[in-house]
Design a protein around this motif. Structure first.
Motif, PDB file in Angstrom:
ATOM      1  N   VAL A 142       0.885  -1.291   0.091  1.00 39.46           N
ATOM      2  CA  VAL A 142      -0.017  -0.025   0.058  1.00 39.46           C
ATOM      3  C   VAL A 142       0.695   1.324  -0.084  1.00 39.46           C
ATOM      4  O   VAL A 142       1.756   1.390   0.562  1.00 39.46           O
ATOM      5  N   ASN A 146      -3.481   5.810  -1.764  1.00 43.55           N
ATOM      6  CA  ASN A 146      -4.429   4.500  -1.620  1.00 43.55           C
ATOM      7  C   ASN A 146      -5.462   4.818  -0.792  1.00 43.55           C
ATOM      8  O   ASN A 146      -5.352   5.465   0.335  1.00 43.55           O
ATOM      9  N   ILE A 148      -8.207   3.082   1.514  1.00 45.34           N
ATOM     10  CA  ILE A 148      -8.135   1.896   2.424  1.00 45.34           C
ATOM     11  C   ILE A 148      -9.689   1.840   2.762  1.00 45.34           C
ATOM     12  O   ILE A 148     -10.284   2.484   3.570  1.00 45.34           O
ATOM     13  N   VAL A 161      -7.889  -2.528  -0.858  1.00 45.05           N
ATOM     14  CA  VAL A 161      -7.182  -1.329  -1.092  1.00 45.05           C
ATOM     15  C   VAL A 161      -7.577  -0.588  -2.511  1.00 45.05           C
ATOM     16  O   VAL A 161      -7.536  -1.308  -3.624  1.00 45.05           O
TER      17      VAL A 161
END
Length: 401
Positions: A142, A146, A148, A161
């Protein structure tokens, strides 16, 4: 966190009808408290709960009913069932440090963006809508930026993700989205002097966007702020505070924040789940409030009271679909900011569209009625020159045709 069984909760039902008429102060429950405007810091960081409990909405419960919830200390908590909750859905009740209890639909999903400086293994502490902090370690795969997505299955677990899409300077939108909003901003600029916008002590202009939904107008608002507000003397930047009761828009909000970071980095954006009839808005120099459902009454009175009070020292634009909504909004302004100047106009986009028969094919006209409110501090001077001010507005609008 304690759990309460449905059998332990007794409900007192009261009949709720959606009003179809113009509402005024006589339709407002006087026991409803309007949240006082807060600072940016107070509104962007929620207080952590001291106690939490969950339970399903008892069968037969309706909006407006009172739930009598037993607590572990032997006392009972009487709270109104929040809007949008149905029988069987899970409720989260939590007590804040000031002793006040709040209720909301128990979050089943939550999402946040990995900050730019985060590295794999870093410990992040995102805050849930009830104020609880989570502990999340950034996985190896990650990266910053990104999204989450978490889901609750006994505990919070990683769902997926998401890599955000590349943002376009002009996002693809239909004319029925762009047209009314751009016309409303143009009317705002021509009718109320933007020189009245007052930034905070550090030169930052506060902008409130309550009940923002997916905030699909973000690019148009950002460009308007950059072109017409950040160029004013004394304004060095802007901060947008947007919120909605729904938790369905995390992805849309993340895209909006990414767009601002790329195209207008001088404008900070904070978007969160928030219940405005309980939680305050920050004081704002500019407020854009689209389509409040005010003719439903109830909690919409303190919600609009909060919006109006937070905008007292700034400019406010409130848009509605229908004339009864607009008239109700005007009554609410009189309730919460008595004597404040106000101007109600029709959106020029729909007037022009009517000539080309575009409006006839649209079931509901977005931002059809525009209620414009200058700063309360300017009301006296505006009232002394009202006819000149109104004449300039009419001339400006007519000049567009």
């Amino acid at each position: 966190m304690a759990n309460v069984s449905p059998a332990q909760i007794k409900t007192k039902l009261c009949k709720i009808e959606v009003p179809q008429v113009v509402l005024d102060k006589d339709d407002c429950d006087p026991s409803m408290v309007v949240p006082s405007p807060g600072t940016w810091e107070e509104c962007t960081t929620l207080p952590q709960p001291t106690r939490r409990l969950t339970f399903p909405v008892p069968t037969g419960s309706e909006e407006g009913c009172i739930l009598n919830i037993p607590l572990q200390d032997g006392t009972k908590l009487a709270k109104e069932l929040p809007h949008g909750l149905n029988s069987g859905e899970m409720v989260l009740a939590f007590q804040r440090p000031d002793g006040d209890w709040r209720m909301m639909k128990k979050p089943a999903e939550f999402a946040f963006v990995v900050p730019p400086d985060a590295t794999p293994g870093a410990a992040l502490k995102p805050q849930l809508p009830d104020g609880t902090y989570l502990h999340f370690e950034v996985p190896e795969s990650v990266g910053p930026g990104n999204l989450i997505e978490l889901q609750h299955q006994g505990s919070w677990q990683l769902k997926r993700v998401v890599e955000l899409t590349e943002v376009q300077q002009v996002p693809a939108q239909s004319n029925t989205i762009r047209g009314p909003f751009l016309a409303a901003l143009d009317t705002l600029r021509q009718s109320v002097s933007l020189k009245q916008l007052v930034p905070d002590a550090s030169g930052i202009l506060g902008v409130n966007v309550p009940f923002c939904g997916r905030f699909q107008e973000y690019a148009m608002l950002g460009n308007f702020l950059a072109e017409h507000c950040l160029t004013l003397p004394g304004i060095k930047g802007a901060r947008i505070f947007g919120c909605d009761m729904s938790d369905r828009y995390y992805y849309d909000w993340a895209v909006a924040r990414r767009w601002f970071a790329e195209f207008h980095p001088m404008i900070e954006v904070h978007l969160q789940v928030r219940d405005l009839h309980l939680d305050p808005l920050p004081k704002a120099g500019l407020t854009i409030a689209l389509h409040p459902e005010v003719t439903k009454g109830g909690s919409w009175f303190p919600i609009m009271g909060s919006v109006i009070k937070a905008s007292q020292n700034g400019i406010c634009l409130i848009a509605s679909f229908f004339q009864d909504e607009a008239k109700t909004l005007m009554n609410m302004v009189d309730m919460y900011d008595e004597g404040r100047a106000k101007l109600l106009v029709e959106n020029t986009y729909w007037k022009e569209s009517a000539e080309s028969n575009v409006a006839e094919s649209v079931p509901s006209k977005r931002m059809n009625f525009l209620l414009l409110l200058p700063p309360s501090s300017q009301t006296k001077s505006m009232n002394t020159s009202y006819f000149q001010w109104f004449g300039r507005l009419v001339s400006a609008i007519c000049g567009r045709k």
